[in-house]
Motif scaffolding. Structure first.
Motif, PDB file in Angstrom:
ATOM      1  N   SER A 154      34.226  12.699 -10.126  1.00 29.47           N
ATOM      2  CA  SER A 154      34.892  11.464  -9.931  1.00 29.47           C
ATOM      3  C   SER A 154      33.928  10.780  -8.402  1.00 29.47           C
ATOM      4  N   ASN A 155      33.927   9.510  -8.510  1.00 31.07           N
ATOM      5  CA  ASN A 155      33.740   8.703  -7.360  1.00 31.07           C
ATOM      6  C   ASN A 155      34.368   7.656  -7.310  1.00 31.07           C
ATOM      7  N   GLY A 156      34.698   7.412  -5.920  1.00 31.23           N
ATOM      8  CA  GLY A 156      35.820   6.377  -5.535  1.00 31.23           C
ATOM      9  C   GLY A 156      34.957   5.184  -4.797  1.00 31.23           C
ATOM     10  N   GLY A 157      33.680   5.024  -5.012  1.00 29.06           N
ATOM     11  CA  GLY A 157      33.048   4.066  -4.523  1.00 29.06           C
ATOM     12  C   GLY A 157      33.625   2.433  -5.136  1.00 29.06           C
ATOM     13  N   ASN A 158      33.407   1.508  -4.187  1.00 31.45           N
ATOM     14  CA  ASN A 158      33.384   0.159  -4.460  1.00 31.45           C
ATOM     15  C   ASN A 158      32.280  -0.647  -4.896  1.00 31.45           C
ATOM     16  N   VAL A 159      32.196  -0.897  -6.136  1.00 36.51           N
ATOM     17  CA  VAL A 159      30.915  -1.774  -6.560  1.00 36.51           C
ATOM     18  C   VAL A 159      30.574  -3.048  -5.769  1.00 36.51           C
ATOM     19  N   ALA A 160      31.312  -3.518  -4.914  1.00 34.98           N
ATOM     20  CA  ALA A 160      31.070  -4.651  -4.331  1.00 34.98           C
ATOM     21  C   ALA A 160      30.425  -4.306  -2.968  1.00 34.98           C
ATOM     22  N   GLU A 161      30.332  -2.946  -2.789  1.00 31.97           N
ATOM     23  CA  GLU A 161      29.784  -2.398  -1.503  1.00 31.97           C
ATOM     24  C   GLU A 161      28.360  -1.701  -1.903  1.00 31.97           C
ATOM     25  N   VAL A 163      36.453 -12.481  -7.065  1.00 34.92           N
ATOM     26  CA  VAL A 163      36.169 -12.025  -8.577  1.00 34.92           C
ATOM     27  C   VAL A 163      34.885 -12.251  -9.000  1.00 34.92           C
ATOM     28  N   VAL A 164      34.123 -13.319  -8.426  1.00 31.24           N
ATOM     29  CA  VAL A 164      32.637 -13.112  -8.710  1.00 31.24           C
ATOM     30  C   VAL A 164      31.718 -11.982  -8.044  1.00 31.24           C
ATOM     31  N   ARG A 165      32.234 -11.623  -6.721  1.00 27.92           N
ATOM     32  CA  ARG A 165      31.609 -10.496  -6.055  1.00 27.92           C
ATOM     33  C   ARG A 165      31.917  -9.243  -6.802  1.00 27.92           C
ATOM     34  N   VAL A 166      33.160  -8.930  -7.197  1.00 27.82           N
ATOM     35  CA  VAL A 166      33.343  -7.638  -7.925  1.00 27.82           C
ATOM     36  C   VAL A 166      32.586  -7.587  -9.252  1.00 27.82           C
ATOM     37  N   HIS A 167      32.836  -8.656 -10.003  1.00 24.87           N
ATOM     38  CA  HIS A 167      32.220  -8.643 -11.475  1.00 24.87           C
ATOM     39  C   HIS A 167      30.846  -8.923 -11.206  1.00 24.87           C
ATOM     40  N   LEU A 168      30.198  -9.823 -10.943  1.00 25.32           N
ATOM     41  CA  LEU A 168      28.774 -10.160 -11.125  1.00 25.32           C
ATOM     42  C   LEU A 168      27.951  -9.345  -9.966  1.00 25.32           C
ATOM     43  N   ILE A 169      28.307  -9.638  -8.701  1.00 23.02           N
ATOM     44  CA  ILE A 169      27.586  -8.731  -7.558  1.00 23.02           C
ATOM     45  C   ILE A 169      27.579  -7.286  -7.851  1.00 23.02           C
ATOM     46  N   GLY A 170      28.998  -7.018  -8.194  1.00 27.39           N
ATOM     47  CA  GLY A 170      29.109  -5.466  -7.962  1.00 27.39           C
ATOM     48  C   GLY A 170      28.188  -4.753  -9.132  1.00 27.39           C
TER      49      GLY A 170
END
Length: 299
Positions: A68-75, A119-126
């Motif tokens: 498992s990994n709990g990392g935030n795609v936006a980081e 929303v753009v940050r999570v989907h696209l940037i993430g």
């Protein structure tokens, strides 16, 4: 022929439920070692849970291998750390399915700029961050399979989802360039536009439609698009067992000269400009210039 993923390490973001969970389970069932990434937040991006741990438990109970990994795609730093841990345990990363996402739906008139940006940050940037974290490893291996998750909203539009649609079409564009840049290192990149009954679409689907649009009816396309013999630069729609192919096309256009090379000329020739007879599906951006050059030469 049975498609297998033995000796492959796969990362699936947003894999604590819905589509991502389905992808992770099927990858593991077919032999992959799977990193189940999930921040565990609600669909608007707030809160946490142990969703990823539960999916890992499901995989292990079925005899598979996962972490498992709990990392935030936006980081970005968290994505780098996720890849490092996968490599430390299993020696590489071969497959990345960018599935994590959030929704903050409102009409554009009522949407706060922060909701658009988030929303753009999570989907696209993430997705870009997760991909960048894997990119050098995939180049060194001379092997990579990357799947971006777009949407019919991004491809065709949908009321109340300007932020989501902008991000999703951006992902299709990101795919196109990465497919070109990754080709020499056997890195293939594709886009899926899924339609499924999940937490993200809970209030959009009637209850009866949830079964028809179960996530496991999308997984076959997703796994094919990250397999050894996958195409590259494809946009595939998938839902309820129906699979579709979508394209960005370009018409031959119309050369305007003299008095026609004006605002009025564009208006007068609009039907010819938009005539789809002879349209192409460009494989690179350069083909637009090539088509213009052909028109200038009278081709």
């Amino acid at each position: 022929m049975t498609i297998r993923f033995d000796d492959k390490v796969a990362i699936v973001t947003g894999a604590g439920g819905g589509l991502g969970r389905g992808y992770a389970l099927e990858l593991a069932r077919r032999g992959a070692k799977v990193v189940v990434n999930d921040l565990g937040a609600s669909r608007d991006g707030t809160g946490h849970s142990d969703a990823a741990l539960k999916v890992v438990e499901e995989i292990e109970t079925a005899g598979g291998v996962a972490m498992s990994n709990g990392g935030n795609v936006a980081e970005y730093d968290q994505m780098v750390d996720m890849v490092a841990k996968a490599k430390e345990r299993w020696g590489g990363v071969h497959i990345l399915i960018n599935n994590a996402g959030v929704l903050r739906d409102k009409s554009f008139a009522k949407m706060e700029p922060a909701d658009f940006e988030f929303v753009v940050r999570v989907h696209l940037i993430g997705s870009a961050f997760a991909t960048k974290a894997c990119w050098d490893t995939m180049r060194e291996q001379n092997y990579g399979r990357i799947l971006m998750t777009a949407s019919s909203t991004g491809l065709f539009g949908n009321f109340g989802q300007a932020n989501y649609g902008a991000a999703k079409l951006g992902l299709a564009g990101l795919t196109k360039t990465l497919a070109i840049e990754g080709a020499k290192n056997n890195i293939k990149c594709n886009t899926i536009a899924p339609v499924a009954g999940t937490r993200m679409t809970a209030d959009l689907f009637p209850e009866a439609a949830f079964e028809a649009f179960a996530p496991d009816k999308v997984a076959p396309a997703a796994l094919f698009l990250v397999s050894d013999d996958a195409p590259t630069n494809a946009i595939v729609g998938a839902g309820a067992g129906v699979f579709q192919s979508s394209y960005v096309t370009l018409t031959p256009g119309k050369l305007l000269t003299g008095d026609d090379l004006s605002v009025d000329g564009v208006a007068a020739n609009w039907d010819a400009i938009t005539d789809r007879h002879g349209e192409i599906v460009p494989q690179t951006g350069a083909e637009q210039s090539m088509l213009i050059g052909k028109a200038l030469q009278g081709g």
